[in-house]
Write a protein that holds these residues in place. Structure first.
Motif, PDB file in Angstrom:
ATOM      1  N   SER A  52       0.753  -1.271  -0.005  1.00  0.00           N
ATOM      2  CA  SER A  52       0.061  -0.027   0.158  1.00  0.00           C
ATOM      3  C   SER A  52       0.847   1.384  -0.063  1.00  0.00           C
ATOM      4  O   SER A  52       0.488   2.244  -0.626  1.00  0.00           O
ATOM      5  N   MET A  53       1.861   1.339   0.856  1.00  0.00           N
ATOM      6  CA  MET A  53       3.129   2.347   0.659  1.00  0.00           C
ATOM      7  C   MET A  53       3.654   2.214  -0.579  1.00  0.00           C
ATOM      8  O   MET A  53       3.463   3.704  -1.067  1.00  0.00           O
ATOM      9  N   SER A  56       0.971   3.753  -3.091  1.00  0.00           N
ATOM     10  CA  SER A  56       0.430   5.428  -2.904  1.00  0.00           C
ATOM     11  C   SER A  56       1.324   6.358  -2.816  1.00  0.00           C
ATOM     12  O   SER A  56       1.490   7.762  -2.723  1.00  0.00           O
ATOM     13  N   ILE A  57       2.977   6.070  -2.750  1.00  0.00           N
ATOM     14  CA  ILE A  57       3.906   6.801  -2.432  1.00  0.00           C
ATOM     15  C   ILE A  57       4.205   7.682  -3.866  1.00  0.00           C
ATOM     16  O   ILE A  57       4.987   8.761  -3.850  1.00  0.00           O
ATOM     17  N   THR A  59       1.938   9.295  -5.278  1.00  0.00           N
ATOM     18  CA  THR A  59       1.193  10.429  -5.018  1.00  0.00           C
ATOM     19  C   THR A  59       1.971  11.437  -4.042  1.00  0.00           C
ATOM     20  O   THR A  59       1.674  12.621  -4.203  1.00  0.00           O
ATOM     21  N   ASP A 106      10.350   1.766  -3.516  1.00  0.00           N
ATOM     22  CA  ASP A 106       9.578   3.027  -3.041  1.00  0.00           C
ATOM     23  C   ASP A 106      10.417   4.397  -3.665  1.00  0.00           C
ATOM     24  O   ASP A 106       9.257   5.285  -3.937  1.00  0.00           O
ATOM     25  N   TRP A 367      -3.427  10.484  -3.012  1.00  0.00           N
ATOM     26  CA  TRP A 367      -2.816   9.778  -1.778  1.00  0.00           C
ATOM     27  C   TRP A 367      -3.844   9.251  -0.712  1.00  0.00           C
ATOM     28  O   TRP A 367      -3.635   8.063  -0.378  1.00  0.00           O
ATOM     29  N   SER A 370      -5.906   6.388  -2.253  1.00  0.00           N
ATOM     30  CA  SER A 370      -5.034   5.199  -2.787  1.00  0.00           C
ATOM     31  C   SER A 370      -4.829   4.437  -1.614  1.00  0.00           C
ATOM     32  O   SER A 370      -4.455   3.080  -1.397  1.00  0.00           O
ATOM     33  N   TYR A 371      -4.188   5.243  -0.647  1.00  0.00           N
ATOM     34  CA  TYR A 371      -3.892   4.727   0.963  1.00  0.00           C
ATOM     35  C   TYR A 371      -4.641   3.892   1.443  1.00  0.00           C
ATOM     36  O   TYR A 371      -4.326   2.963   2.113  1.00  0.00           O
ATOM     37  N   THR A 372      -5.936   4.503   1.450  1.00  0.00           N
ATOM     38  CA  THR A 372      -6.951   4.022   2.418  1.00  0.00           C
ATOM     39  C   THR A 372      -7.746   2.956   1.892  1.00  0.00           C
ATOM     40  O   THR A 372      -8.531   2.501   2.627  1.00  0.00           O
TER      41      THR A 372
END
Length: 422
Positions: A52-53, A56-57, A59, A106, A367, A370-372
């Motif tokens: 997930s990181m 979303s990173i 963003t 990442d 972000w 996409s992260y949640t």
């Protein structure tokens, strides 16, 4: 071939064709995480939180790119900003390709995010500044179409090639763009703003055609630029001056509603979302998602779909039909229009600062969504989509009450009309 307002063919090569390579790259970066999730997690042994990181990173990088995009585009020009963006994307893809650990993965994703953060600002701005008023909306919409095509290409290729090879394909749009930039003119409005009068006139004539009468357009642009001489340099505080408040509300509001409709949560994790819906293979869902993003849907499924395991007792047509309605609606509406409006409503001396703010808000929303998304889906898939539906309903009210019509107006006319409403 595109034609000017007077019906004269725009000189070849068409700058829009080269600029939208940046949009295609944008889509490639965003679409990369969907078909590669299972393979990357397995190869690098990533947890759901770690992936997930990674997803979303991009963003976070894009937020920083958004903050600096306006300044870069104002300082070194629209073409210079696109070159800078391409360089960061190429570096990022190479880092992803050679990654052995989560941290290098990442960093690479962050670098591509920074690149597309600049692209997301400069491409629609560049198109709006070079296009005739009667073609501006259509050409700016081409930006969204190429984003969709880039994402769809990543989805489809990701089902048949490895995630490392897919990273290398992301470099190609940047290479095409870098080469193409040698053959297209700079934005005439930026050249006029920088006091490069001779270059301004040459660029405008090259864009409109050798025999086109550009005297009126040139005079309008120059008159708009001349008024800037009596204005102080733009500062962040100026955005909240009553003169620009309505434009800021429109730009920021559209980006908030675009993102919280859920598009990036669904797009980033399309493969796993279809598995959760009952498809026994993420590949089927990914290919289906890629197909329905493109405006012209094939009459029959491509051969790869026939070889994939399909879900039992699941109404396949309903799942795909709902996805088709959602993606088609987004692509022709909130996918394209906020970028078009953003490129139109701010005067050129505020465009860098205001555009950076608007794009930053867009990527903050991207972000957050996409992260949640994975965590919300673990909580309740129904609840997740009800939240997104609620934001879509609020979008309708916002557009009806706040957003003006800009069709058929020059950039200068649009900005004057918005200021008159403050």
């Amino acid at each position: 071939m595109p034609r000017s307002a007077k019906g004269l063919a725009i000189a070849r090569p068409d700058p829009n064709n080269h600029a939208v390579c940046g949009s295609f790259e944008f889509g490639s970066c965003v679409g990369y995480s969907a078909p590669t999730q299972s393979a990357i997690r397995q190869d690098l042994k990533l947890s759901l939180a770690e992936y997930s990181m990674f997803g979303s990173i991009i963003t976070i990088g894009a937020m920083i790119g958004a903050i600096t995009s306006g300044k870069i585009a104002d300082l070194i020009g629209r073409k210079g900003a696109m070159r800078t963006s391409s360089a960061f994307c190429i570096i990022g893809w190479l880092l992803v390709y050679f990654s052995k650990e989560a941290w290098s993965l990442d960093i690479g994703r962050f670098s591509t995010g920074y690149g597309i953060g600049i692209f997301s600002f400069v491409v629609p701005i560049f198109i709006a500044e070079i296009a005739p008023k009667n073609l501006r909306g259509g050409l700016a919409t081409l930006n969204q179409l190429m984003i969709v095509c880039g994402a769809s290409t990543a989805y489809l290729l990701g089902t048949v090639i490895t995630w490392r090879t897919l990273a290398l394909t992301g470099i190609l749009p940047c290479v095409f763009l870098l080469v193409g930039l040698f053959f297209i003119p700079e934005s005439p409005r930026w050249l006029a703003k920088m006091g490069l009068q001779k270059e301004f006139e040459l660029a405008l004539r090259k864009l409109r055609g050798r025999d086109a009468d550009v005297s009126q357009e040139s005079a309008d642009i120059q008159a708009s630029i001349d008024t800037l001489q009596y204005l102080p340099n733009a500062r962040l505080f100026d955005l909240f001056n009553g003169k620009y408040t309505r434009a800021v509300i429109i730009g920021v509001g559209l980006m908030v509603f675009q993102q919280f409709g859920g598009i990036n949560g669904i797009g980033f994790y399309a493969s796993e979302t279809f598995v959760a819906a009952g498809f026994s293979s993420g590949k089927f869902g990914t290919i289906a998602y890629a197909i329905i993003q493109v405006p012209i849907t094939p009459k029959k499924c491509p051969d790869p779909l026939r070889a994939l395991p399909l879900p039992d007792q699941i109404p396949i047509t309903m799942v795909i039909a709902k996805s088709q309605v959602y993606i088609a609606s987004f692509s022709i509406g909130m996918g394209a229009v906020p970028w078009v409006i953003m490129s139109e409503i701010f005067p050129i001396h505020m465009k860098g600062l205001a555009g950076s703010l608007v794009v930053l808000v867009n990527w903050l929303g991207a972000w957050a969504v996409s992260y949640t998304f994975n965590f919300l889906m673990s909580w309740s898939s129904t609840g997740t989509f009800m939240i997104y539906a609620g934001f879509c309903a609020l979008t309708v009210l916002f557009v009806v009450k706040i957003v003006p019509e800009t069709k058929g107006k020059t950039l200068e006319q649009i900005q004057a009309s918005i200021n008159s409403l403050n």
